[in-house]
Design an enzyme around this catalytic site. Structure first.
Site, mmCIF file in Angstrom:
data_model
loop_
_atom_site.group_PDB
_atom_site.id
_atom_site.type_symbol
_atom_site.label_atom_id
_atom_site.label_comp_id
_atom_site.label_asym_id
_atom_site.label_seq_id
_atom_site.Cartn_x
_atom_site.Cartn_y
_atom_site.Cartn_z
ATOM 1 N N GLY A 17 48.661 2.083 -34.197
ATOM 2 C CA GLY A 17 48.872 1.328 -35.421
ATOM 3 C C GLY A 17 48.922 -0.146 -35.126
ATOM 4 O O GLY A 17 48.470 -0.609 -34.064
ATOM 5 N N LYS A 37 56.145 5.973 -27.250
ATOM 6 C CA LYS A 37 55.812 4.955 -28.245
ATOM 7 C C LYS A 37 55.834 3.595 -27.562
ATOM 8 O O LYS A 37 56.787 3.263 -26.854
ATOM 9 C CB LYS A 37 56.841 5.013 -29.381
ATOM 10 N N ASP A 133 64.850 3.722 -43.598
ATOM 11 C CA ASP A 133 63.395 3.755 -43.793
ATOM 12 C C ASP A 133 62.905 5.197 -43.884
ATOM 13 O O ASP A 133 61.908 5.567 -43.265
ATOM 14 C CB ASP A 133 62.685 3.012 -42.660
#
Length: 452
Positions: A17, A37, A133
């Site tokens: 991303g 990640k 979130d």
């Protein structure tokens, strides 16, 4: 592609991303597969304030405290040269957003997934961690032997209740899933996560989010003030019709009108899988904070219909002029003073008001008034708010209200010089000087000099 990150062997790329990549890795010591990640090195170089590093550290610290079947486990946080990486449990499956886009989930399956999400959130809330979130892309779903298993991930914007991980009034997350109290104040609470679950429930049942608007500023106003789009009865196939009440309760404007805990929300979501289940009350509250309830956990006073804006504005102006008091003194004194001003949200709302004022002056006026009302009396009001409010009243022809607003701005010690920097306000004054002459000469000249 790299072959190693830290001690971990890289197997393949799982996704990428704007911020970096996620790899499937292997721990050589025990042979366990992990998800790694990363943040792109170029972004780290641009991270002058350390925000990206801090976000990664937050996710590691927050998720590292949690051990729960419905939370992705974080194993390690580290650096490899200029690369930041986070090692977490590898969850083979798809995120909830992908499943919703394909329309593959039955309503009962959606309820089960969200019940598990709430169980994971309950564990986080017990540790004083608010996710902030919750959205479909942050929920991983596995299917094994016909069973669904959900895991909450990405605590990168999580907030610990000790307050060390975020600045007061700084809003982070995804706007469409943010709770109204979070948008108002920049302060989250466990119930804010439950509101996000309600957005996902509505979205999963109907195919659309409960609140929609053409811009971010309008979205902020809609979430804070407007009712969610109603759910059609056809969305309840195979589950209890009380799902509608359940969704409305999760989307209540007043956080205290949602469920007391995420565990309670999980129980209700799972109970709604039974078509015969009946919620205690099918008309769940969506009332604003401060409305009085019946005492029942799912009941409160319904919201009153909002009066026509022009009628309200003229009536308020007549009252102010007749009694000789300014608009500032007409504010409700029974409502507790709101927390610190959220300057980021104010800027978004005021930018939207400036865009809307010519085509939809009534809507723009509501946006501006929201910023003014949300500002505590002991704090300065954003000069653009009063500048735009006067420009909008000029556009609508309410000269008395414009003059009353100028007085209110003076009472609130709002800088006239700063108001004059607003392009819409200055253009209004210049137009009146040359063509309109609707304002009194004294008021116009004082405003043009930046005096108040």
């Amino acid at each position: 592609m790299r072959t190693h990150i830290g001690k971990f062997e890289i197997v393949r790329l799982l996704g990428q991303g704007a911020m970096g990549e996620v790899y499937l890795g292997r721990d050589p010591g025990i042979g366990r597969e992990v998800a790694i990640k990363t943040i792109r090195p170029a972004l780290i170089g641009e991270d002058m304030g350390g925000d990206l590093r801090d976000r990664f550290a937050r996710e590691a610290k927050a998720a590292g405290l949690l051990q729960h079947p419905n939370v992705v486990t974080v194993f390690e946080f580290g650096t490899d040269g200029d690369l930041l990486y986070l090692v977490m449990e590898y969850v083979p499956g798809e995120d909830l957003a992908t499943l919703l886009q394909r329309g593959e989930l039955r309503p009962s399956e959606l309820l089960e997934i969200l019940a598990q999400v709430c169980e994971g959130l309950a564990q986080a809330h017990k540790h004083g961690i608010i996710h902030r979130d919750i959205k479909p892309t942050n929920v991983m779903v596995q299917k094994e032997d016909g069973e669904l298993h959900a895991k909450v991930m990405d605590f990168g914007v999580a907030k610990l209740n000790d307050g060390e991980l975020t600045q007061t009034g700084h809003v982070v997350g995804t706007l469409a899933y943010m709770a109204p109290e979070y948008l108002r104040t920049g302060k989250s609470q466990p119930a804010s996560d439950l509101f996000s679950v309600g957005v996902i429930l509505h979205e999963g049942l109907s195919g659309e989010r409960p609140f929609a608007a053409p811009s971010s500023g309008a979205m902020v106003y809609t979430i804070i003030h407007d009712e969610p789009h109603p759910l059609e009865d056809t969305t309840f196939e195979g589950v209890s019709p009380s799902v509608k009440a359940l969704a409305n309760r999760l989307l209540a404007k007043d956080p205290s009108s949602r469920f007391p805990t995420a565990t309670d929300a999980a129980r209700a979501l799972r109970a709604a899988k039974n078509p015969t289940w009946i919620a205690p009350l099918d008309d769940a509250t969506v009332a604003l904070p401060g409305s009085s309830g019946s005492g029942h956990p799912m009941a409160s006073t319904p919201r009153k219909a909002r009066p026509e804006w022009a009628v309200w504005a003229v009536g308020l102006g007549v009252l102010a002029l007749a009694t000789g008091i300014g608009l500032a003194s007409l504010r409700k004194v029974s409502t507790p003073a709101p927390p610190a001003v959220n300057t980021h949200i104010n800027e978004v709302v005021l930018e939207e008001a400036a865009r809307q004022m010519d085509a939809k002056p009534e809507h723009a006026l509501k946006l501006v008034q929201e910023v003014i009302d949300a500002t505590p009396d002991n704090q300065p009001v954003d000069p653009d708010a009063y500048a735009l409010k006067m420009a909008i009243y000029y556009r609508m022809g309410f000269m008395e209200l414009l003059e009353a607003t100028a007085q209110e701005a003076r009472d609130r010690k709002t800088s006239g010089a700063e108001m004059l920097k607003n392009a819409k306000f200055r253009a209004m004054l210049e137009k009146d000087k040359v063509h309109g002459r609707k304002l009194s000469a004294d008021l116009r000249e004082r405003l043009l000099k930046g005096e108040n």
